[in-house]
Motif scaffolding. Structure first.
Motif, PDB file in Angstrom:
ATOM      1  N   ILE A  70       1.005  -1.212   0.214  1.00 55.79           N
ATOM      2  CA  ILE A  70      -0.080   0.189  -0.065  1.00 55.79           C
ATOM      3  C   ILE A  70       0.931   1.138  -0.024  1.00 55.79           C
ATOM      4  O   ILE A  70       2.155   1.439   0.414  1.00 55.79           O
ATOM      5  CB  ILE A  70      -1.053  -0.011   1.339  1.00 55.79           C
ATOM      6  N   PHE A  71       0.221   2.329  -0.223  1.00 53.55           N
ATOM      7  CA  PHE A  71       1.286   3.666  -0.377  1.00 53.55           C
ATOM      8  C   PHE A  71       0.129   4.718  -0.331  1.00 53.55           C
ATOM      9  O   PHE A  71      -0.961   4.563   0.023  1.00 53.55           O
ATOM     10  CB  PHE A  71       1.843   3.551  -1.606  1.00 53.55           C
ATOM     11  N   GLU A  72       0.978   5.994   0.076  1.00 49.66           N
ATOM     12  CA  GLU A  72       0.173   7.262   0.040  1.00 49.66           C
ATOM     13  C   GLU A  72       0.859   8.009  -0.965  1.00 49.66           C
ATOM     14  O   GLU A  72       1.978   7.857  -1.446  1.00 49.66           O
ATOM     15  CB  GLU A  72       0.386   8.129   1.554  1.00 49.66           C
ATOM     16  N   LEU A 136       7.161  18.873  -3.844  1.00 50.33           N
ATOM     17  CA  LEU A 136       7.997  17.761  -3.438  1.00 50.33           C
ATOM     18  C   LEU A 136       7.074  16.696  -3.015  1.00 50.33           C
ATOM     19  O   LEU A 136       6.186  16.970  -2.007  1.00 50.33           O
ATOM     20  CB  LEU A 136       8.717  17.978  -1.939  1.00 50.33           C
ATOM     21  N   TYR A 137       6.921  15.838  -4.050  1.00 48.69           N
ATOM     22  CA  TYR A 137       6.031  14.662  -3.767  1.00 48.69           C
ATOM     23  C   TYR A 137       6.545  13.567  -2.859  1.00 48.69           C
ATOM     24  O   TYR A 137       7.654  13.220  -3.109  1.00 48.69           O
ATOM     25  CB  TYR A 137       5.609  13.973  -5.256  1.00 48.69           C
ATOM     26  N   ILE A 138       5.626  13.435  -1.861  1.00 49.22           N
ATOM     27  CA  ILE A 138       6.268  12.354  -0.903  1.00 49.22           C
ATOM     28  C   ILE A 138       5.689  11.095  -0.927  1.00 49.22           C
ATOM     29  O   ILE A 138       4.209  11.084  -0.981  1.00 49.22           O
ATOM     30  CB  ILE A 138       5.915  13.141   0.422  1.00 49.22           C
ATOM     31  N   ARG A 139       6.253  10.065  -0.975  1.00 54.73           N
ATOM     32  CA  ARG A 139       5.818   8.619  -1.220  1.00 54.73           C
ATOM     33  C   ARG A 139       5.923   7.915  -0.265  1.00 54.73           C
ATOM     34  O   ARG A 139       6.860   7.154   0.003  1.00 54.73           O
ATOM     35  CB  ARG A 139       6.160   7.942  -2.673  1.00 54.73           C
ATOM     36  N   PRO A 140       4.938   7.859   0.976  1.00 57.14           N
ATOM     37  CA  PRO A 140       4.942   6.886   2.095  1.00 57.14           C
ATOM     38  C   PRO A 140       4.681   5.215   1.203  1.00 57.14           C
ATOM     39  O   PRO A 140       3.539   5.368   0.662  1.00 57.14           O
ATOM     40  CB  PRO A 140       4.083   7.150   2.945  1.00 57.14           C
ATOM     41  N   ALA A 193      -8.921   1.374  -0.858  1.00 59.41           N
ATOM     42  CA  ALA A 193      -7.710   1.147  -0.232  1.00 59.41           C
ATOM     43  C   ALA A 193      -6.601   1.673  -1.311  1.00 59.41           C
ATOM     44  O   ALA A 193      -6.768   1.642  -2.790  1.00 59.41           O
ATOM     45  CB  ALA A 193      -7.153  -0.220   0.022  1.00 59.41           C
ATOM     46  N   LYS A 194      -5.559   2.216  -0.914  1.00 56.69           N
ATOM     47  CA  LYS A 194      -4.544   2.830  -1.883  1.00 56.69           C
ATOM     48  C   LYS A 194      -3.552   1.668  -1.809  1.00 56.69           C
ATOM     49  O   LYS A 194      -2.393   1.526  -1.375  1.00 56.69           O
ATOM     50  CB  LYS A 194      -3.785   4.046  -1.255  1.00 56.69           C
ATOM     51  N   ALA A 195      -3.952   0.619  -2.539  1.00 58.30           N
ATOM     52  CA  ALA A 195      -3.166  -0.676  -2.658  1.00 58.30           C
ATOM     53  C   ALA A 195      -2.755  -0.669  -4.178  1.00 58.30           C
ATOM     54  O   ALA A 195      -3.295  -0.433  -5.153  1.00 58.30           O
ATOM     55  CB  ALA A 195      -4.372  -1.886  -2.366  1.00 58.30           C
ATOM     56  N   GLY A 299      -6.831  15.005  -7.431  1.00 55.38           N
ATOM     57  CA  GLY A 299      -5.974  14.150  -6.730  1.00 55.38           C
ATOM     58  C   GLY A 299      -4.736  14.802  -6.294  1.00 55.38           C
ATOM     59  O   GLY A 299      -4.629  15.900  -6.689  1.00 55.38           O
ATOM     60  N   THR A 300      -3.924  14.143  -5.344  1.00 53.63           N
ATOM     61  CA  THR A 300      -2.650  14.942  -5.064  1.00 53.63           C
ATOM     62  C   THR A 300      -1.895  15.068  -6.101  1.00 53.63           C
ATOM     63  O   THR A 300      -1.241  16.226  -6.382  1.00 53.63           O
ATOM     64  CB  THR A 300      -2.055  13.689  -3.826  1.00 53.63           C
ATOM     65  N   ALA A 301      -1.495  13.933  -6.884  1.00 50.68           N
ATOM     66  CA  ALA A 301      -0.320  14.250  -7.900  1.00 50.68           C
ATOM     67  C   ALA A 301      -1.032  15.053  -8.975  1.00 50.68           C
ATOM     68  O   ALA A 301      -0.631  15.851  -9.627  1.00 50.68           O
ATOM     69  CB  ALA A 301      -0.074  12.664  -8.518  1.00 50.68           C
ATOM     70  N   ALA A 302      -2.444  14.964  -9.412  1.00 47.06           N
ATOM     71  CA  ALA A 302      -3.273  15.479 -10.403  1.00 47.06           C
ATOM     72  C   ALA A 302      -3.702  16.947 -10.343  1.00 47.06           C
ATOM     73  O   ALA A 302      -3.716  17.805 -10.920  1.00 47.06           O
ATOM     74  CB  ALA A 302      -4.471  14.812 -10.711  1.00 47.06           C
TER      75      ALA A 302
HETATM   76  C1  COI Z   1      -1.582  10.526  -6.120  1.00 49.73           C
HETATM   77  O1  COI Z   1      -2.384  11.338  -6.459  1.00 49.73           O
HETATM   78  O2  COI Z   1      -0.762  10.914  -5.270  1.00 49.73           O
HETATM   79  C2  COI Z   1      -1.489   9.100  -6.399  1.00 49.73           C
HETATM   80  O3  COI Z   1      -0.994   8.446  -5.912  1.00 49.73           O
HETATM   81  C3  COI Z   1      -2.063   8.897  -7.937  1.00 49.73           C
HETATM   82  C4  COI Z   1      -0.921   8.296  -8.894  1.00 49.73           C
HETATM   83  C5  COI Z   1      -1.710   8.166  -9.943  1.00 49.73           C
HETATM   84  C6  COI Z   1       0.397   9.010  -8.826  1.00 49.73           C
END
Ligand code: COI
Length: 359
Positions: A70-72, A136-140, A193-195, A299-302
């Motif tokens: 899973i991730f964030e 800064l995109y953070i990936r847990p 879930a963010k699976a 979305g966070t990324a979008a």
């Molecule tokens: C986000 O919006 O942070 C995501 O995890 C979506 C992914 C497509 C980058």
């Protein structure tokens, strides 16, 4: 901030000077450090921040076989005075644990999650790109680490945070294909879930959509192929008449933190907001009678990504995206709050001291 013991080893070879902040492809440039902590079956141990490096993992690692991963996705920005800031970090701490519970994984104490994110942002603050809209995109990330072949929950887990300077995820407006054959999530499934597996399952239908000239899939519900869910990379919003409408979170879609923020901003701006079931037929009819004004993803990324057209049953519904008003207004507002240009009357922005991590 509570004080979990976190050992820090700083890099002696920063790659920051090789990065051009004016041209950052999403997801390809990584900052110098990573946070790592391991769950030993009872507690999280050996928390440390160290130079970003490869992991050495056994081929029988459970996550790779049975998918407990899973991730964030979170973002840090800089306020006008240069102070690093996080956006609603506690929501991400709660959401990763909701994902962990659904995927039968260990939960991470929220205060450890938040301390680790804050220390990483403080340490990597020079990596936060200055331009509004960049971050800064953070990936847990958490995954099972038992060395075992058999379908059961892992006893061991690894939790990692790494970070990336990013520009927009979708630099151009996106076209969507409403999908009737494949599904992303069914009621009672793991769509909320963010699976990692949710994203894997979307790849083949997305590839077919791309072959037909669309950028992404617009997912419909699994029971009737009728109600719109999300895009897979982002939640979806429609402006029909004077209403802002977004699908209800019914367990099949991600509970987007950007989604929630936009709903709150829109309500405060006096817009009529509806979270409800919305069918593809309603959208098509609204396009035909002229009341469909805007479609955008969130979305966070979008952040907020403009939708330029929707394909459905062999017909394209083209949108007048150059004349959108509500999407751009909401985008300016949320980016403005993140950069400090717009007052944060919601208490969403968490300032990070630049010196959390000693030399
Ligand atoms: C986000 O919006 O942070 C995501 O995890 C979506 C992914 C497509 C980058």
């Amino acid at each position: 901030m509570t004080n979990h013991p976190i050992k820090v080893t700083k890099t002696t070879q920063s790659s920051l000077s090789s990065v051009d902040f004016s041209d950052i492809p999403f997801g390809k440039v990584f900052s110098d450090h990573m946070f790592v902590v391991d769950f030993d079956g009872k507690e999280w141990k050996n928390a440390e921040i160290k130079p970003l490096q490869h992991l050495s993992i056994h081929p029988g690692n459970l996550a790779w076989h049975y998918g407990q991963s899973i991730f964030e996705g979170m973002k840090a920005t800089k306020l006008a005075d240069g102070t690093p800031a996080l956006f609603r970090p506690e929501m991400h701490a709660k959401r990763i644990n909701a994902s962990a519970a659904r995927m039968c994984m260990a939960e991470i104490p929220e205060d450890l999650f938040l301390q680790a994110v804050e220390m990483m942002v403080s340490l990597e603050s020079a990596w936060i790109p200055p331009a509004e809209g960049s971050a800064l995109y953070i990936r847990p990330l958490m995954f099972a680490t038992d060395e075992f072949i058999g379908v059961r929950p892992s006893t061991l887990y690894k939790f990692i945070i790494f970070t990336m300077p990013v520009g927009p995820y979708y630099p151009k407006p996106v076209s969507l294909l409403a999908e009737e054959h494949f599904i992303r999530a069914a009621y009672g499934g793991v769509g909320e879930a963010k699976a990692a597996g949710n994203y894997a399952a979307s790849l083949y239908p997305a590839k077919l959509a791309k072959e037909k000239g669309y950028d992404q899939v617009l997912w419909l519900d699994a029971r009737e192929s009728k109600y719109i869910q999300e895009v897979g990379t982002m939640n979806i919003f429609f402006v029909i008449g004077d209403k802002l409408i977004t699908p209800i979170t019914d367990g099949t879609i991600l509970k987007g933190i950007t989604r929630d923020s936009l709903i709150q901003i829109a309500k405060r701006k006096g817009l009529f907001v509806e979270e409800r079931l919305i069918s593809i037929d309603e959208v098509v009819n609204a396009h035909e009678d002229g009341s469909l004004k805007e479609v955008f993803g969130a979305g966070t990324a979008a952040v907020i990504s403009t939708v330029s057209k929707i394909g459905y049953r062999g017909k394209d519904y083209v949108l007048d995206h150059e004349n959108y008003k509500i999407g751009p207004m909401l985008k300016a507002e949320i980016n403005g709050i993140r950069s400090g240009r717009v007052e944060d009357s919601y208490d969403w922005v968490k300032k990070i001291a630049p010196s959390l991590v000693g030399v």
